[in-house]
Design an enzyme around this catalytic site. Structure first.
Site, PDB file in Angstrom:
ATOM      1  N   CYS A   1       0.796  -1.214   0.000  1.00 57.98           N
ATOM      2  CA  CYS A   1       0.000   0.000   0.000  1.00 57.98           C
ATOM      3  C   CYS A   1       0.834   1.272   0.000  1.00 57.98           C
ATOM      4  O   CYS A   1       0.477   2.261  -0.624  1.00 57.98           O
ATOM      5  CB  CYS A   1      -0.953  -0.008   1.174  1.00 57.98           C
ATOM      6  SG  CYS A   1      -0.155  -0.296   2.735  1.00 57.98           S
TER       7      CYS A   1
ATOM      8  N   ASP B   1      -8.051   6.103  -1.852  1.00 53.99           N
ATOM      9  CA  ASP B   1      -7.213   4.964  -1.465  1.00 53.99           C
ATOM     10  C   ASP B   1      -6.793   4.223  -2.720  1.00 53.99           C
ATOM     11  O   ASP B   1      -7.563   3.445  -3.280  1.00 53.99           O
ATOM     12  CB  ASP B   1      -7.977   4.033  -0.517  1.00 53.99           C
ATOM     13  CG  ASP B   1      -7.044   2.993   0.087  1.00 53.99           C
ATOM     14  OD1 ASP B   1      -5.935   2.815  -0.436  1.00 53.99           O
ATOM     15  OD2 ASP B   1      -7.433   2.358   1.084  1.00 53.99           O
TER      16      ASP B   1
ATOM     17  N   HIS C   1      -1.452   0.987   7.085  1.00 58.03           N
ATOM     18  CA  HIS C   1      -1.908   1.300   5.747  1.00 58.03           C
ATOM     19  C   HIS C   1      -1.464   2.709   5.375  1.00 58.03           C
ATOM     20  O   HIS C   1      -1.148   3.525   6.245  1.00 58.03           O
ATOM     21  CB  HIS C   1      -3.444   1.191   5.719  1.00 58.03           C
ATOM     22  CG  HIS C   1      -4.010   1.190   4.329  1.00 58.03           C
ATOM     23  ND1 HIS C   1      -3.581   0.333   3.354  1.00 58.03           N
ATOM     24  CD2 HIS C   1      -4.997   1.934   3.761  1.00 58.03           C
ATOM     25  CE1 HIS C   1      -4.268   0.545   2.242  1.00 58.03           C
ATOM     26  NE2 HIS C   1      -5.142   1.528   2.462  1.00 58.03           N
TER      27      HIS C   1
END
Lengths: 654, 295
Positions: free
Chosen positions: A411, A471, A455
């Site tokens: 991520c 995201d 994250h």
């Protein structure tokens, strides 16, 4: 006249049993340290114990002080070679372990042995610096029982070891109420009282204020708990659980940094999905607090940064608990300063030419920033990126290499590349790190967020709307957000044990255990000055300052000691029922003028009374005979005692 | 039977050391904010308090009584029996019984609802009645952090005979009234018959031949032994001797006369014990000597 005192500990020599107990105590308390100490030191310490035991068994003299000094000096040198210092926390503690062996080798009498037992307390205490879990507490309780029994054994050499253990258990059981009162009422002060050693908080994992490729992927391999959240109602869906942490603004081509930040005022955003929850944050040695996006209130004594971070007053070095409210569908604030927007567009020159070209392409075909964003998202969905915990290494042009060569990342790489593209296309953007998701524990309804939930995502500023969360990981690999890490990563790759789907029963056990551990953390380990104040105000003590706490403490302790004294002498407060009945009988006769003379035994007295009160002669003789049988005869059944009491109660001399 | 009223209790040196240890543990707990450290410190503090109560309890309501003390000669230790009785349902280990004046001491365990006896050997320097005096009971059980003690003065006395002087018995005198020893029958070693063996008889006088024949132990009796009579008289002693020396010599003579099997009597100013022998007589004579004008 002075003669040697048989109870003086310095005159009583340690025997085999004493030594066995002492060594057992030491072994229990050094066991946890042995897992951290260098192996040679553990072996050396155990050798010293054995040496002492063998010396006692063979009745040899204790080794000379010079020899012990030489051993000590060698060991100190060894510790220095191991740690390059002898003053840090860990070296100090391993030396303490070693000195327990040296002290044992010069332990001759009960005084030395008692001092060594006290040293065990220090070894227990230093272990708490590393671990304060329930198993640690249980092991230390065991150690405490053994050490106490050791001390009791020193003071009653003739008794069996079992009797010592029983006494130790009784003593500790009596100690528990006092300990509880002290624990709750002793005025707590927020430490530290002096500076802590440099290495005091080494080995605490968590998010950092920088992000380079690979940081988060490392963190995600850890099962360690970052924090727990307890919602007062139904918690939000998993996909809405974005826990905001550090916001990274500055990029130097490889690493994203937080950079300077400014305090801001929290302007509570509007929203309909409002959640109230408490967070119990594990210590992470940084000052930021995590909050569900977007927070509408601030925890007590916390501050708000203009980029939406929540900052504690100091570094979080103990587990803390704070109360918050958030809305998950907040409308962003459309205002932003010019400086901040300029900062959100800065990029280092000369890096990632292909990514810049791609971004320039989006820009030229778009009417506004929103369209650029749409292009980017469509690009992420179209290109087949792979989500992996072990991304291939990236070189100087990291964004180019990721987008066009390796096409696999975690991520952080997705977020970094996305923000780079946005900035290159002229859209202000920034990286936000934190945690996404969390495990709902079905046992206590807590959401547990682990390091593996770490994250990174992006925020872009769209004029007229404000900062929007994007995201890129969710866009490229939708499974990550809905199903968590385990679904997103291909099976068989390295995953933390507890995230593996095939170990459901292990998860269930873990849930129960963690629910218990959470209560432990909250009530035992997290009992700090604030909790003490809360508890005291619950009991109606409005200003729980040290004066009123001490007053309460001493009065409760006084009552406790008095109760213990009453308990220890209870049989004298509750006399023998036979004696009691006899005294009542004598009292009744005395009221009739036949008082018992001090020298009179029961037989003489009853004969005299019977002759003086002939009308009551029969019952007098019966009572006296029964009394004599019960008092001086062999063990009598309970019914006969009851009969005596009944006779005395019914006795009415005319 | 005596119950002491007060039990005193103070921390021992190790107790103070324990307190200092707790203080350091507490400071460490505060500094490092160790909740389990607080728990450990407070549990130890609670154990210390409970230990204090247990130490006091170990002595509380312990009944002390003194048993019979057998008479001794001056210079020997008087053996006082001190009995500790406990009605409590718990054991009372490691109780020190210490005679304050002499320092004689013993450690004993008193079982639950039971008793224990210690024998204190107190040196007896002077003849007459010796009182036991003050006795201290002390204990540090269970943790050794506190020292509890208490004083009792059991009503107990021991008779101390004068120190016997080793000297030969006075010579036989022809005049029976003059005093020393007079033979009733001629010849000390004339065999006069057999009687049943008693434990105190010398093996030299046992009729071994008769024993071999019939299996009964018999003792040969000689007329001369039984018949000796002796007056031990205060006034007959040399004038140069002081009263204590006289008593010493007379005590030595009583023992010698009894050993020799003589019948003997004792004359002291104001006291006269008739001719007799045996342990009771010996004891009566020695008691008369012990208490002669005793202070």
């Amino acid at each position: 006249m002075t003669v040697p005192h048989p109870l003086a500990p310095e005159l009583r020599l340690v025997n085999g049993r004493d030594l066995a107990w002492l060594i057992a105590s030491l072994l229990i308390v050094i066991a946890p340290h042995a897992t951290r100490a260098p192996w040679w030191l553990t072996v050396l310490t155990l050798t010293l114990y054995l040496w002492r035991a063998a010396g006692l068994a063979r009745r040899e003299a204790l080794p000379s002080r010079w020899l012990l000094l030489a051993v000590a000096a060698t060991a100190v040198l060894g510790v220095w070679l191991e740690y390059r210092t002898i003053f840090g926390r860990t070296p100090g503690i391993v030396l303490l372990v070693l000195f327990s062996g040296l002290k044992l080798l010069e332990t001759r009498n009960h005084r030395d042995a008692t001092v060594l037992a006290f040293l065990c307390f220090f070894l227990m205490m230093t272990n708490f610096l590393y671990s304060q879990t329930i198993p640690t507490a249980a092991a230390m309780c065991l150690a405490l029982v053994v050490i106490t029994a050791t001390l009791v054994g020193f003071n009653a050499p003739q008794r069996a070891a079992r009797a010592s253990l029983r006494t130790a258990g009784l003593l500790l059981a009596h100690a528990v109420p006092a300990a509880l009162v002290l624990f709750l009422l002793f005025p707590r002060v927020q430490g530290p009282l002096w500076g802590l050693p440099q290495d005091a908080y080494a080995g605490i994992s968590g998010l950092s204020d920088t992000m380079a490729p690979g940081n988060l992927a490392q963190l995600a391999l850890s099962d360690a708990i970052a924090f727990r959240a307890e919602f007062s109602g139904q918690p939000p869906a998993r996909r809405a659980l974005y826990w905001r942490g550090p916001v990274l603004w500055d990029f130097d081509g490889r690493t994203w940094r937080m950079g300077p930040s400014t305090l801001g005022d929290l302007a509570p955003p509007e929203g309909t999905r409002r959640y109230s929850y408490a967070v119990v944050l594990e210590p992470h040695n940084r000052n930021w607090l995590f909050a569900l996006e977007t927070a509408v209130t601030l925890p007590e004594s916390a501050r708000f940064l203009s980029d939406g971070q929540i900052i504690a007053r100091g570094l979080v070095r103990q587990r803390i608990r704070y109360q918050l409210e958030s809305v998950t569908d907040a409308a962003p604030d459309p205002r932003e300063t010019r400086g901040a927007l300029r900062r959100a567009l800065a990029l280092p020159e000369g890096l990632n030419p292909r990514a810049r070209a791609l971004a320039a392409g989006w820009r030229s075909g778009a009417a506004d920033d929103g369209e650029v964003l749409a292009h980017a998202l469509e690009y992420l969905q179209r290109e087949r990126f792979v989500y992996t915990l072990e991304p291939p290494l990236l070189g100087t042009h990291s964004v180019d290499e990721f987008l066009f060569v390796t096409r696999a990342g975690f991520c952080e790489i997705f977020a970094a590349a996305f923000v780079f593209l946005m900035r290159a296309a002229g859209v202000p953007a920034r990286v936000v790190t934190g945690y996404q998701g969390g495990d709902l524990n079905p046992v206590d309804r807590q959401i547990t967020v682990r390091q593996s939930d770490a994250h990174a995502w992006a925020e872009v500023f769209i004029a007229g709307r404000g900062w929007l969360r994007v995201d890129p990981t969710a866009a490229a690999v939708p499974g990550r957000i809905d199903g968590g890490l385990a679904r997103a990563v291909q099976q068989g790759s390295a995953l933390p044990l507890l995230l593996r789907a095939d170990l459901e029963w292990l998860r269930a056990m873990r849930y129960n255990w963690e629910a218990m551990a959470h209560q432990w953390n909250l009530w035992v380990l997290g009992y700090n000055p604030e909790r003490q104040r809360e508890l005291m105000s619950y009991f109606g003590m409005q200003s729980a300052d040290w004066r009123s706490l001490s007053a309460a403490l001493f009065s409760v302790l006084g009552v406790f000691t008095a109760l213990l004294l009453v308990w220890s002498l209870r049989q004298y407060l509750r006399p023998d029922p036979v004696q009691k009945a006899w005294h009542a009988f004598c009292g009744k006769l005395g009221a009739k003028g036949v008082a018992r003379a001090p020298h009179e035994g029961p037989r003489d007295y009853s004969e005299r009374a019977a002759s003086l009160l002939p009308a009551a002669g029969d019952p007098i003789r019966r009572i006296a005979a029964l009394y004599i049988a019960l008092r001086y005869g062999p063990e009598a059944p309970r019914e006969r005692v009851a009969e005596l009491r009944r006779l005395v109660r019914a006795f009415r001399p005319a | 039977m005596l119950r002491h009223r007060r039990v005193y209790i103070v921390p021992t040196r190790l107790g103070w050391f324990f307190g200092a240890t707790l203080a350091i543990l507490l400071i460490g707990s505060i500094n490092y904010a160790l909740s389990l450290g607080f728990a450990l410190t407070f549990l130890l503090a609670g154990a210390g308090i409970a230990g204090m109560v247990h130490t006091a309890r170990n002595l509380a309501q312990l009944a002390v009584s003194a048993g019979r003390a057998e008479p001794v000669f001056a210079g020997e230790p008087a053996q006082f029996r001190v009995h500790l009785a406990s009605a409590a349902p718990f054991e009372r280990p490691a109780i020190l019984v210490r005679h304050l004046a002499s320092g004689a001491q013993l450690v004993t365990d008193v079982p639950a609802a039971g008793g224990a006896e210690v024998v204190l050997g107190v040196p007896a320097a002077r003849r007459g009645w010796q009182r036991l005096g003050r006795v201290m009971l002390e204990t540090r059980f269970p943790l050794g952090l506190f020292r509890a003690w208490s004083y009792v003065e059991p009503d107990c006395r021991c008779l101390v005979y004068p120190r016997p002087e080793r000297s030969a018995l006075p010579q036989l005198s022809p005049d029976p009234t003059e005093g020393a020893m007079r033979a009733h029958a001629p010849g000390n070693d004339d065999f006069s018959g057999l009687r049943a063996y008693q434990l105190s008889d010398s093996p030299r006088h046992v009729a071994w031949k008769a024993f071999a024949r019939v299996g009964d132990m018999l003792t040969k009796q000689f007329t001369g032994e039984a018949a000796a009579e002796l007056w031990l008289d205060w006034t007959r002693l040399p004038a140069a001797l002081g009263p204590e020396e006289r008593l010493s010599r007379l005590a030595g003579w009583v023992l010698a006369a009894e050993r020799a099997g003589a019948r003997y009597g004792l004359r002291l100013p104001g006291v006269e014990l008739p001719l007799e022998r045996g342990d009771a007589h010996r004891a009566a004579c020695l008691q008369a000597l012990a208490l002669h004008e005793a202070p």
